[in-house]
Structures are given as structure tokens and as C-alpha cells.
Design a protein around this motif. Structure first.
Motif, mmCIF file in Angstrom:
data_model
loop_
_atom_site.group_PDB
_atom_site.id
_atom_site.type_symbol
_atom_site.label_atom_id
_atom_site.label_comp_id
_atom_site.label_asym_id
_atom_site.label_seq_id
_atom_site.Cartn_x
_atom_site.Cartn_y
_atom_site.Cartn_z
ATOM 1 N N LEU A 157 -15.844 11.026 -7.191
ATOM 2 C CA LEU A 157 -14.862 11.925 -6.584
ATOM 3 C C LEU A 157 -14.654 11.609 -5.112
ATOM 4 C CD1 LEU A 157 -15.961 15.288 -8.243
ATOM 5 C CD2 LEU A 157 -13.856 14.010 -8.706
ATOM 6 N N LEU A 158 -15.708 11.201 -4.431
ATOM 7 C CA LEU A 158 -15.607 10.886 -3.005
ATOM 8 C C LEU A 158 -14.972 9.521 -2.757
ATOM 9 C CD1 LEU A 158 -19.079 12.074 -1.629
ATOM 10 C CD2 LEU A 158 -16.843 12.971 -0.958
ATOM 11 N N GLU A 159 -15.418 8.531 -3.507
ATOM 12 C CA GLU A 159 -15.051 7.150 -3.177
ATOM 13 C C GLU A 159 -13.807 6.625 -3.878
ATOM 14 O OE1 GLU A 159 -18.000 4.124 -2.620
ATOM 15 O OE2 GLU A 159 -19.638 5.566 -2.791
ATOM 16 N N ALA A 160 -13.673 6.883 -5.178
ATOM 17 C CA ALA A 160 -12.583 6.259 -5.934
ATOM 18 C C ALA A 160 -11.195 6.518 -5.332
ATOM 19 C CB ALA A 160 -12.636 6.717 -7.391
ATOM 20 N N PRO A 161 -10.842 7.770 -4.961
ATOM 21 C CA PRO A 161 -9.512 7.979 -4.369
ATOM 22 C C PRO A 161 -9.319 7.215 -3.063
ATOM 23 C CG PRO A 161 -10.496 10.059 -5.042
ATOM 24 C CD PRO A 161 -11.574 9.039 -5.116
ATOM 25 N N VAL A 162 -10.393 7.061 -2.300
ATOM 26 C CA VAL A 162 -10.297 6.339 -1.029
ATOM 27 C C VAL A 162 -10.053 4.858 -1.285
ATOM 28 C CG1 VAL A 162 -11.478 5.775 1.117
ATOM 29 C CG2 VAL A 162 -11.790 8.025 0.086
ATOM 30 N N TRP A 163 -10.772 4.290 -2.244
ATOM 31 C CA TRP A 163 -10.549 2.882 -2.596
ATOM 32 C C TRP A 163 -9.088 2.663 -2.996
ATOM 33 C CZ3 TRP A 163 -14.081 -1.373 -3.877
ATOM 34 C CH2 TRP A 163 -15.399 -1.159 -3.437
ATOM 35 N N LEU A 164 -8.545 3.547 -3.826
ATOM 36 C CA LEU A 164 -7.169 3.384 -4.296
ATOM 37 C C LEU A 164 -6.174 3.520 -3.146
ATOM 38 C CD1 LEU A 164 -7.386 5.360 -7.665
ATOM 39 C CD2 LEU A 164 -7.439 2.869 -7.318
ATOM 40 N N ARG A 165 -6.429 4.463 -2.250
ATOM 41 C CA ARG A 165 -5.527 4.618 -1.102
ATOM 42 C C ARG A 165 -5.590 3.403 -0.188
ATOM 43 N NH1 ARG A 165 -6.639 6.870 3.860
ATOM 44 N NH2 ARG A 165 -8.496 7.936 3.084
ATOM 45 N N LEU A 166 -6.805 2.920 0.054
ATOM 46 C CA LEU A 166 -6.957 1.743 0.913
ATOM 47 C C LEU A 166 -6.325 0.512 0.295
ATOM 48 C CD1 LEU A 166 -10.666 2.223 2.089
ATOM 49 C CD2 LEU A 166 -8.600 2.573 3.450
ATOM 50 N N SER A 167 -6.327 0.442 -1.029
ATOM 51 C CA SER A 167 -5.746 -0.735 -1.692
ATOM 52 C C SER A 167 -4.255 -0.856 -1.403
ATOM 53 C CB SER A 167 -5.974 -0.650 -3.203
ATOM 54 O OG SER A 167 -5.177 0.368 -3.794
ATOM 55 N N ARG A 168 -3.605 0.252 -1.042
ATOM 56 C CA ARG A 168 -2.163 0.243 -0.755
ATOM 57 C C ARG A 168 -1.859 0.058 0.724
ATOM 58 N NH1 ARG A 168 -2.737 4.677 -4.379
ATOM 59 N NH2 ARG A 168 -2.654 6.124 -2.601
ATOM 60 N N THR A 169 -2.875 0.227 1.575
ATOM 61 C CA THR A 169 -2.598 0.217 3.019
ATOM 62 C C THR A 169 -3.307 -0.886 3.801
ATOM 63 O OG1 THR A 169 -4.388 1.812 3.381
ATOM 64 C CG2 THR A 169 -2.181 2.707 3.024
ATOM 65 N N VAL A 170 -4.427 -1.378 3.301
ATOM 66 C CA VAL A 170 -5.209 -2.379 4.037
ATOM 67 C C VAL A 170 -4.702 -3.781 3.698
ATOM 68 C CG1 VAL A 170 -7.506 -3.381 4.365
ATOM 69 C CG2 VAL A 170 -7.239 -0.903 4.121
#
Length: 278
Positions: A157-170
Motif C-alpha cells: 500500500l505504501l510503495e506500489a502506488p509511488v513506484w507507478l507514479r514515479l514510472s510516469r514522471t522520472v
């Protein structure tokens, strides 16, 4: 053969005491009075070069308290070494879930006093690895399957959404900078040492989350990640050397997909990575 976690801390933990300013002050008192100090040679700690009273934190009326910052630094260093050794012993299974260990007994094995061991154990209490047993010591916590599954769910719950968001911006070049950390998890897994892999695994995940620029997220997720690694990584089904290697290769596969900008593959791999951790 890899040295024991206990022996790794023993040699580094033994730090000789340094002569303090109290010696010179006592010598001046003796010179003025023409008589030896109270207790004579027995007032001095054997081989330490300072009064026994000062070593216990006691002071006479003629001797003001002496600040000794070097001792504080050395003690902190010993505590850190003992904490690292205890974490390694927990992950390797040297300290077994359900067993009670006393600070004096562990201190004897480390070659240090009970104090830094007790301080290190209190940190492990905070991390959820051990619990206090009054008048006995510290019991290594035995994790049930449900608790481990809950911790894995919190991580997802903590990490997966962040990974997905970063995949679109980094950008791809930033992801490429993490290649050495991903490869280090593969080497650590190949070593078969659960403690080595646990450290490399946390370092890689910490570096990914740091790209979000949220220090609180990094700290909280890191704490949950460490908790999820107790008891020993590798103790459960599928988490032996082969399981660790498979987990590490998921890091490199994820990084390849992130660099390529393949959003669908990233989503699938992120879901698989955090589901497999349960």
C-alpha cells in the motif's frame, strides 16, 4: 566460512580507556598535601589511568566533574557495532525466535559490557524484533503468517502506488543511475546470506522511494520493510537462496521496464514484486 556475527563485534568493541584530566588534578592534590590520595593505588582503575570513583561517575569535593566526550563517542560506536551484529544474528538465525537472551550474556559473547547490548536491544524492541522479558532479558519475537502477510500488505500500500507514479514522471537516465544498486541485490542474493541481502534490498527500495522527494515516506516505508524481514529472511517457504535470487532479479527486471518506459510491464512487475513478498 563466514565469521560469526558475535566475533565481528568483539574485537572492534574493545576500546582502551584514555588517561583523563583527573590524573593531573589528583597529582596536584597529593603534592600539596604531601600524602597519597584516599585509598592510595587502590583509587586507580587497573590499567585505566584514572580514579575508580571517576570511572563510576563519583567525585570528591576537591575534584569537579570532568567532561569526557571521547568516551561518549566511543560508547556510541560500540552500541552501533553491537546493533549491527545483533541484526545480522537475527537475520541469520543465530538468535532464534522465541528464545530469551540476557544483555550480560550477550555482552560476554561480544566482549563488551551489558550496557551497549541493552541499548541496542532497546532499539530492536522499537523495531519489533524483540520484546522485553522483565528480570530475564529480551525474547526474539516469533512472527506468525498473518502478521507477516499484514506487513507485506502495508508495504504494498505504501510503495506500489509511488513506484507507478514515479514510472510516469522520472526520466530514464535517473532510473539508469539505480542500476548498481539493483545489481548489488543480485550479488547479495547469490551469496546466500539473508542479512547481506536484507541490507541490499532495503537500499534499493530506499533509493527508488527517495525519487519521490518525501523523507517521511522513505522513513516509514523503510521501517515497515525492516519489520517485514523479521524473523530471518529465508526461514519461510521459498525464501531460501533461490527465493532471494528470484526476488533480486525482479529488481533488475523492474529497472529495465522503467528505463524503457513500458508502463504496462511496470504495472505487472510491481504487482508481482509486492505480491511475492507476502
Amino acid at each position: 566460512m563466514k565469521p560469526s556475527a558475535y566475533s565481528a563485534a568483539s574485537a572492534a568493541a574493545r576500546v582502551p580507556a584514555q588517561p583523563g584530566a583527573a590524573d593531573a588534578h589528583r597529582e596536584r592534590d597529593v603534592h600539596r598535601s604531601g600524602a597519597p590520595g584516599r585509598g592510595g593505588s587502590e583509587d586507580r582503575a587497573s590499567g585505566a589511568g584514572e580514579p575508580v570513583g571517576a570511572a563510576r561517575g563519583e567525585h570528591t569535593h576537591s575534584e569537579p566533574p570532568v567532561s569526557r566526550p571521547r568516551v561518549v563517542v566511543q560508547r556510541s560506536s560500540v552500541r552501533g557495532q553491537v546493533l549491527d551484529a545483533l541484526r545480522t544474528a537475527l537475520l541469520s538465525g543465530e538468535l532464534r525466535p522465541g528464545e530469551v537472551y540476557s544483555a550480560p550474556a550477550l555482552g560476554e559473547r561480544f566482549g563488551v559490557s551489558a550496557t551497549p547490548v541493552r541499548e541496542a536491544m532497546q532499539q530492536l524492541v522499537v523495531e519489533g524484533a524483540v520484546e522485553v522479558v522483565p528480570n530475564r532479558g529480551f525474547r526474539v519475537v516469533r512472527r506468525g503468517d498473518r502478521e507477516l502477510a499484514e506487513l507485506a500488505e502495508v508495504r504494498a500500500l505504501l510503495e506500489a502506488p509511488v513506484w507507478l507514479r514515479l514510472s510516469r514522471t522520472v526520466p530514464a537516465e535517473r532510473w539508469a543511475e539505480l542500476r548498481p544498486l539493483a545489481e548489488s541485490t543480485v550479488r547479495a542474493a547469490s551469496s546466500g546470506c539473508p542479512a547481506t541481502y536484507a541490507e541490499a534490498d532495503r537500499a534499493f527500495h530506499r533509493a527508488v522511494l527517495a525519487l519521490a522527494g518525501n523523507e517521511q515516506l522513505v522513513a516509514i516505508a523503510g521501517d515497515v520493510h525492516r519489520r517485514a524481514q523479521w524473523p530471518p529472511a529465508g526461514a519461510g517457504p521459498g525464501r531460501g537462496r533461490a527465493g532471494l535470487i528470484a526476488d533480486a532479479h525482479e529488481h533488475t527486471a523492474l529497472l529495465d521496464a522503467l528505463i524503457a518506459g513500458d508502463q504496462e510491464l511496470v504495472r505487472a512487475l510491481v504487482g508481482e514484486h509486492f505480491t511475492a513478498a507476502r
